[in-house]
Design a protein around this motif. Sequence first.
Motif, PDB file in Angstrom:
ATOM      1  N   SER A   1       0.797  -1.221   0.000  1.00 19.83           N
ATOM      2  CA  SER A   1       0.000   0.000   0.000  1.00 19.83           C
ATOM      3  C   SER A   1       0.833   1.276   0.000  1.00 19.83           C
ATOM      4  O   SER A   1       0.286   2.373   0.108  1.00 19.83           O
ATOM      5  CB  SER A   1      -0.930   0.013   1.214  1.00 19.83           C
TER       6      SER A   1
ATOM      7  N   THR B   1       1.738   6.629   0.801  1.00 20.93           N
ATOM      8  CA  THR B   1       0.647   5.664   0.709  1.00 20.93           C
ATOM      9  C   THR B   1      -0.102   5.894  -0.598  1.00 20.93           C
ATOM     10  O   THR B   1      -0.412   7.033  -0.947  1.00 20.93           O
ATOM     11  CB  THR B   1      -0.323   5.833   1.892  1.00 20.93           C
TER      12      THR B   1
ATOM     13  N   THR C   1      -3.037   3.987  -3.643  1.00 24.48           N
ATOM     14  CA  THR C   1      -4.040   2.963  -3.928  1.00 24.48           C
ATOM     15  C   THR C   1      -3.388   1.862  -4.762  1.00 24.48           C
ATOM     16  O   THR C   1      -2.361   2.101  -5.407  1.00 24.48           O
ATOM     17  CB  THR C   1      -5.226   3.544  -4.725  1.00 24.48           C
TER      18      THR C   1
ATOM     19  N   SER D   1       1.381  12.083   7.366  1.00 24.07           N
ATOM     20  CA  SER D   1       1.372  11.074   6.309  1.00 24.07           C
ATOM     21  C   SER D   1       1.316  11.728   4.943  1.00 24.07           C
ATOM     22  O   SER D   1       0.739  12.803   4.783  1.00 24.07           O
ATOM     23  CB  SER D   1       0.148  10.165   6.450  1.00 24.07           C
TER      24      SER D   1
ATOM     25  N   THR E   1      -9.051   9.539   5.716  1.00 24.10           N
ATOM     26  CA  THR E   1      -8.096   9.159   4.676  1.00 24.10           C
ATOM     27  C   THR E   1      -8.275   7.707   4.234  1.00 24.10           C
ATOM     28  O   THR E   1      -8.149   7.404   3.051  1.00 24.10           O
ATOM     29  CB  THR E   1      -6.648   9.386   5.146  1.00 24.10           C
ATOM     30  N   LYS E   2      -8.597   6.806   5.177  1.00 24.31           N
ATOM     31  CA  LYS E   2      -8.761   5.392   4.809  1.00 24.31           C
ATOM     32  C   LYS E   2      -9.948   5.185   3.882  1.00 24.31           C
ATOM     33  O   LYS E   2      -9.852   4.459   2.888  1.00 24.31           O
ATOM     34  CB  LYS E   2      -8.907   4.517   6.059  1.00 24.31           C
TER      35      LYS E   2
ATOM     36  N   ALA F   1      -9.906   4.113   0.007  1.00 21.32           N
ATOM     37  CA  ALA F   1     -10.684   2.932  -0.401  1.00 21.32           C
ATOM     38  C   ALA F   1     -11.588   3.274  -1.577  1.00 21.32           C
ATOM     39  O   ALA F   1     -11.746   2.475  -2.512  1.00 21.32           O
ATOM     40  CB  ALA F   1     -11.498   2.400   0.769  1.00 21.32           C
TER      41      ALA F   1
END
Length: 189
Positions: free
Chosen positions: A15, A29, A31, A59, A83-84, A88
């Motif tokens: 990731s 980070t 996708t 981050s 952010t998650k 996603a």
Amino acid sequence: MIGRLRGVLVSSGESSVCIDVSGVGYEVTMTPRGLVSLPGIGEEVVVHTHTHVREDEMSLFGFDSENERDLFRILLGASGVGTKVAMAMLGTMSPQDIVRAIASEDADALTVVSGIGKRGAQRIVLELAPKLAGRDADVLTGSGSASVRAALETLGYSTEEINSVIGKVDPNESVESQVREALRTLGGS
């Protein structure tokens, strides 16, 4: 704020990646779709980034284009979207599909994303539709996906079945043609 990195790709994980920029390795980070689009290790890469700062963490999130990064920032503006969830969404759906779903008020299309239920999807559409208005002229002319979804729901198809075929119909066709094509796909012929 770090908005873009250009450097050498040092490593790539499930990731995230590490990009060496003038001797400093930045962990970014991304996708899965973004990771696949990168060149090989040791090659030069350009990644558009969003710097996310919290009390206990800083981050970097990386994207292929400025448009994708800007959409990520817009998604973060919806309550309940961190952010998650935003990553996603971008990992599950293309940016065009996200904009189309929100602009056409097709909340069910967003439920394919892990972590987004029906209520959350409705809230995202409600909060972000005004922010995305005018972002993509093709979306505003309407793909009719919300109408197609409603027609299939009326015929008794589940959200999962509808989500499996809605992306396979040509959005440039009339709503009636899209429904016929979806029914053909659902019928297996």
